[in-house]
Design a protein around this motif. Structure first.
Motif, PDB file in Angstrom:
ATOM      1  N   UNK A 102       8.018 -21.366  -8.353  1.00 11.50           N
ATOM      2  CA  UNK A 102       8.086 -21.008  -9.518  1.00 11.50           C
ATOM      3  C   UNK A 102       8.009 -19.761 -10.459  1.00 11.50           C
ATOM      4  N   UNK A 103       7.473 -19.065 -10.449  1.00 11.35           N
ATOM      5  CA  UNK A 103       7.464 -17.904 -11.141  1.00 11.35           C
ATOM      6  C   UNK A 103       8.418 -17.296 -11.057  1.00 11.35           C
ATOM      7  N   UNK A 104       9.620 -17.185  -9.799  1.00 15.27           N
ATOM      8  CA  UNK A 104      11.350 -16.877  -9.773  1.00 15.27           C
ATOM      9  C   UNK A 104      10.922 -14.966  -9.504  1.00 15.27           C
ATOM     10  N   UNK A 105       9.903 -14.224  -9.271  1.00 13.77           N
ATOM     11  CA  UNK A 105       9.545 -13.008  -9.616  1.00 13.77           C
ATOM     12  C   UNK A 105       9.977 -12.528  -7.875  1.00 13.77           C
ATOM     13  N   UNK A 106      10.029 -11.292  -7.702  1.00 16.73           N
ATOM     14  CA  UNK A 106      10.893 -10.521  -6.312  1.00 16.73           C
ATOM     15  C   UNK A 106       9.635  -9.273  -6.247  1.00 16.73           C
ATOM     16  N   UNK A 107       9.349  -8.346  -5.954  1.00 18.66           N
ATOM     17  CA  UNK A 107       8.660  -7.394  -5.185  1.00 18.66           C
ATOM     18  C   UNK A 107       9.525  -6.119  -4.680  1.00 18.66           C
ATOM     19  N   UNK A 108       9.802  -5.486  -5.269  1.00 15.87           N
ATOM     20  CA  UNK A 108      10.440  -4.009  -4.850  1.00 15.87           C
ATOM     21  C   UNK A 108       9.708  -3.162  -3.615  1.00 15.87           C
ATOM     22  N   UNK A 109       9.692  -2.950  -3.080  1.00 17.93           N
ATOM     23  CA  UNK A 109       8.769  -2.038  -1.726  1.00 17.93           C
ATOM     24  C   UNK A 109       9.644  -1.104  -1.543  1.00 17.93           C
ATOM     25  N   UNK A 110       9.127   0.187  -1.838  1.00 17.12           N
ATOM     26  CA  UNK A 110      10.447   1.655  -1.906  1.00 17.12           C
ATOM     27  C   UNK A 110       9.588   1.655  -0.770  1.00 17.12           C
ATOM     28  N   UNK A 111      10.679   3.195  -0.237  1.00 16.87           N
ATOM     29  CA  UNK A 111      10.263   3.691   1.427  1.00 16.87           C
ATOM     30  C   UNK A 111       8.853   4.191   1.127  1.00 16.87           C
ATOM     31  N   UNK A 112       7.917   4.828   2.081  1.00 12.39           N
ATOM     32  CA  UNK A 112       6.602   5.165   2.469  1.00 12.39           C
ATOM     33  C   UNK A 112       5.415   3.912   2.083  1.00 12.39           C
ATOM     34  N   UNK A 113       6.025   2.339   2.113  1.00 16.19           N
ATOM     35  CA  UNK A 113       4.461   1.682   1.357  1.00 16.19           C
ATOM     36  C   UNK A 113       4.596   0.517   2.420  1.00 16.19           C
ATOM     37  N   UNK A 114       3.286   0.629   2.946  1.00 15.24           N
ATOM     38  CA  UNK A 114       2.726  -0.261   4.263  1.00 15.24           C
ATOM     39  C   UNK A 114       2.950  -1.890   3.684  1.00 15.24           C
ATOM     40  N   UNK A 115       3.528  -3.083   3.835  1.00 18.44           N
ATOM     41  CA  UNK A 115       3.684  -4.145   2.805  1.00 18.44           C
ATOM     42  C   UNK A 115       3.296  -5.310   4.573  1.00 18.44           C
ATOM     43  N   UNK A 116       2.504  -6.305   3.969  1.00 12.10           N
ATOM     44  CA  UNK A 116       1.980  -7.623   3.909  1.00 12.10           C
ATOM     45  C   UNK A 116       1.892  -8.969   2.884  1.00 12.10           C
ATOM     46  N   UNK A 117       1.877  -9.538   2.959  1.00  9.57           N
ATOM     47  CA  UNK A 117       1.463 -11.004   1.822  1.00  9.57           C
ATOM     48  C   UNK A 117       0.512 -12.279   3.312  1.00  9.57           C
ATOM     49  N   UNK A 118      -0.045 -12.534   1.913  1.00  8.98           N
ATOM     50  CA  UNK A 118      -0.609 -14.419   2.649  1.00  8.98           C
ATOM     51  C   UNK A 118       0.011 -15.509   2.049  1.00  8.98           C
ATOM     52  N   UNK A 121       1.019  -0.967   0.265  1.00  2.00           N
ATOM     53  CA  UNK A 121      -0.279   0.110  -0.373  1.00  2.00           C
ATOM     54  C   UNK A 121       1.089   1.068   0.086  1.00  2.00           C
ATOM     55  N   UNK A 122       0.393   2.046  -0.712  1.00  2.00           N
ATOM     56  CA  UNK A 122       1.644   3.973  -0.945  1.00  2.00           C
ATOM     57  C   UNK A 122       0.815   3.978   0.068  1.00  2.00           C
TER      58      UNK A 122
END
Length: 183
Positions: free
Chosen positions: A106-122, A86-87
């Protein structure tokens, strides 16, 4: 490494380009020079790992307040997760918007998260392992969060029933009541 934009300003998905042969594969997961061509300056000061035994585990939405705001590069090394950001940068044209993507072995992807973002996952699978490269040391006095189901954002999680969520993550106060908490 391929870098793709997301709908949120300054956030990107990194896709690996594995080189394979009979032994397996080799793939670049981080390249400062490539990131710099996209205007991303990233200095890793911590590398963290999280292991989740069960699918439907939800962690987040976390962030650190200035001056300890952090950038992250998040990858799923085993299993699969639905990763959400979330920005929360008040001056951003995408302030208050969220974005979610699946990260998996399997998809071998990463997420780049800049400063000022909230982050979470399920987690979407049992035994999911997540790796974080982080640009700032963890500073408990500046830790904060947004409740995973805060009505201000209406995040469309893959699963909402039977979730395993910590008491801390379940009890963050409403974002709109705590907008000063992001400064």
């Amino acid at each position: 490494m391929i870098i793709e934009s997301t709908p949120l300003k300054d956030a990107f998905i990194f896709k690996q380009e594995p080189i394979e042969d009979e032994r397996g594969y080799f793939s670049r997961t981080f390249c400062r020079k490539t990131l710099n061509t996209y205007g991303i300056e990233f200095e890793m000061v911590q590398s963290n790992m999280a292991f989740n035994r069960y699918s439907k585990t939800l962690r987040g939405m976390h962030f650190q307040k200035p001056p300890f705001s952090e950038q992250k590069i998040v990858s799923c090394l085993q299993g699969a997760i639905y990763d959400v950001i979330i920005d929360i940068r008040l001056e951003s044209p995408t302030f208050g918007q969220w974005f979610g993507t699946m990260l998996s072995k399997n998809n071998m992807s990463s997420l780049y998260i800049p400063k000022g973002f909230a982050h979470g996952y399920q987690t979407l699978e049992d035994n999911s392992s997540i790796s974080y490269m982080v640009s700032e040391n963890y500073t408990p006095s500046h830790e904060s969060g947004i409740r995973w189901n805060d009505e201000a954002f209406k995040i469309d999680w893959p699963v909402t029933d039977g979730l395993l969520v910590s008491d801390k993550d379940r009890n963050w106060i409403d974002f709109r009541r705590d907008i000063d908490g992001i400064r």
